[in-house]
Design an enzyme around this catalytic site. Sequence first.
Site, PDB file in Angstrom:
ATOM      1  N   GLU A 660     -13.761  14.887   7.278  1.00 54.70           N
ATOM      2  CA  GLU A 660     -13.705  13.426   7.228  1.00 54.70           C
ATOM      3  C   GLU A 660     -15.041  12.826   6.792  1.00 54.70           C
ATOM      4  OE1 GLU A 660     -10.929  12.150   7.202  1.00 54.70           O
ATOM      5  OE2 GLU A 660      -9.794  13.798   8.088  1.00 54.70           O
ATOM      6  N   ASP A 725     -12.492  19.508   2.140  1.00 56.71           N
ATOM      7  CA  ASP A 725     -12.335  20.805   2.814  1.00 56.71           C
ATOM      8  C   ASP A 725     -13.562  21.681   2.616  1.00 56.71           C
ATOM      9  OD1 ASP A 725      -9.837  20.370   3.896  1.00 56.71           O
ATOM     10  OD2 ASP A 725      -8.740  21.372   2.288  1.00 56.71           O
TER      11      ASP A 725
END
Length: 825
Positions: A660, A725
């Site tokens: 995030e 990711d």
Amino acid sequence: MPQQNDIPLASSSGSPCFNAPARDEAPAVIFIPGKKFQGTFRWWKSRTTMEKLLIPTMLLFCLLTAVLLAVIINTDKRIEAIKADHATQTEKSLGEPTEKSPVAPAAPPLVPDSEAPPTTTIPPIPTSSEKPKEPEVCSTPGCVRAATHFLNAMNTSVNPCEDFFEFACGQWNDQHPIPDDMFAFGTFAYAREQVRQQLRVLLEQEVVTESESINMARATYRSCMNKTQLDELKTGPLIETLTELGEWPLLHESWKKTTFNLTNLLVNSRRDYGVDVFFQLYIYADSKNTSRNTLFIDQSTLALGRGTRDYYLNTTLFSSHMTAYRKYLRNIAQILKADGNLTRNDADMNADIEKIIDFEIELAKIIVAEDERRNNTRLYNKRAIRDLYSLLPQVDWVPFFQSIAPTDLTHLFHNDTEIIICEIEYLRQISELLEKTDVGLLTNYVLWRVVQSNVRYLDERFEDIKQDFLKVMTGQQQSPPRWKDCAQVPSTVLPLAAGAIYVQAHFQESDKYEALRMITHLSKSFTDLVRKNDWMDEETKKVAIEKANSMINNIGYPDVTNDIPMLDKQYVGLHISEHDTYYYIMKKSVVWMQSREFQKLTKPFDKHEFDISPAVVNAFYSPEKNAITFPAGILQPPFFSGTFPKAVNYGAIGAVIGHEITHGFDDQGSQYDKDGNLHNWWSESSLQAFDKRRRCIVEQYGNYTVPKTSFRVNGKLTQGENIADNGGVKEAFQAYQNYVQENGEEPRLPGLQQYSNEQIFFVSYAHFWCGKKKEAAAMQQVLTDEHSPEVFRVIGVLSNMEAFADVYKCPKNSPVNPDYKCIVW
């Protein structure tokens, strides 16, 4: 979850305009998770966990017994030899050393922590001080629980350097078939099912609390579960809706064209049922001035959902899906016709249905593909309402806005009212399509979208029709029990009230503080990566670090969930009683939510608003808020626990936190500054270097072919999630190494002590994504989802990490250690 970023976690844009750029064709790389060497290990894999722990222990005990006997016998022989030497008074003091039978060493772990020097002879029996030090093993309940998760998931017969997804998840995937009422199942879905079950128990409690909003949450659940009432009402509420909207021509022979008024039809559909047709309307932060809210107009979605245009346009590949869609529409219409005692000819109805499908195919042709909508600056076109009249003149815009807004806000809408248009050319093209389309067909299509949105609130017959449709679209074999859907409804209608029930029962305050500590460490890791990279100039690095340090952290739940008066204040104006029907509750809720959204035009944009239900299993980033959000639902095992070792927590939830954070610096998030404004803060040279690395990620993932399909991952559509990711895992690993450096090495997991904690970190990360999908669902994901398939969220990331190759000692150019790596952060 619209407007926010989630981890299967959600899209990176918080803006109402969904963004994204077209794929370049490149040679396909087919990656199929392997199950190497499994024939030899079938017997072993079928053993229970207890057997797997006891059998090696017994074998080791037998081996040690044999070694001890050999040592004792050998020692006796040496003593006898010494006595013999003394007796014969030979010149030798000890004689020649006795030849010892070599003892086979215990089998090393698949990937040892260190290379043992080769030996050709067995050394002398060590004294107690010479014994090699065994790694300390953790025996706390948290360590045992984490170890159990992994022991029941891993397939250690597979070389981790060949296929780490199978190594970490093979046993889990084998032992967890997809339930018939789902189209996919994995550890993430497992956690969601757990939260859903917990919510069910809490919502079914026969209690009346002092909180009106919590009482309304329970009333909503009970109304949804009242099948007896649904069966009695049948389609009455929906038929009443169609009557209010002027009748559905599909069902009525006597429909009169003279009654048609497009503006009124769109007003009633949007105001009373929340259904946008031909365009979408949002109220959100002005992307270039996030201190304020403003109006947005964007392109339409299709009936099959966002990003589904390929289903309509590729008639060869998706003919069965479109056949299922036709059947779905036809069956719903037939029930409404029968319940309403209508006499429209079936042939005429079917002809109208074909026209609806054909019209939607034309609509699909002008909708901009999601992978072409990632340049947020292109999507920011500030205009006034008067400009809409020239772009889409079929709608009378000022009366439209005044009619859908609350009566006390109608004065806000006039020709000079500011509006941001996401897709200007789309509005021109939809105007051309509307102009050449028969008004009866336009009415049929608008009312079909209203019907489709509301049949979910009706009796079980519609669930059966939906299930037949989903079987083709996703591979789901049967409908889930009704409680599963109903348990989620309060989280949609009253998200904070439903979250308050969940948090009070299932969330520990200590976990919130542990997560906050981890965020601090992850943020530091990101800034360290920025400082150390060699492709950004110093000024751009400084701005990036400032943005990272300015992120707002929303963890677990908002404070309002523990303050009953403040909680109830969030739902002023919404009245739900035990006697309301499910259909009426949902209609009232939609009207109330829309009114609340319009009220935001009179207030500043609240960057600190925690607007996600705490009972959601997901995580989010909003670029306009520059905020990351981790609801309580995701802060739970197997992803996180305050009792787990740090290696486990950092590998799982730590990677999510890093994911995030990195969304603020992916291809879309990087377009916003620390205050959430759409503003280029990059130097030209740094932006070019970033773009080169971004394109590497696009190409890498675009070359992966999804197992069991002929589809390749859409590298452009998924690039934001893939960048997040890759950065997230790298940041989490560095944060864990920093923790070890400051606090010392942790004890190892029981039953897995042959693996270092750094190795367990990567197992924990991969374990987050264990699972599988039906073939139809995998195809749907590739077409519509900005997240890569789970296998590539593991393989793609780890193949770019030198640290992973070092920890597992992967040979150069092995499948998970290619020579060329894509590195953004």
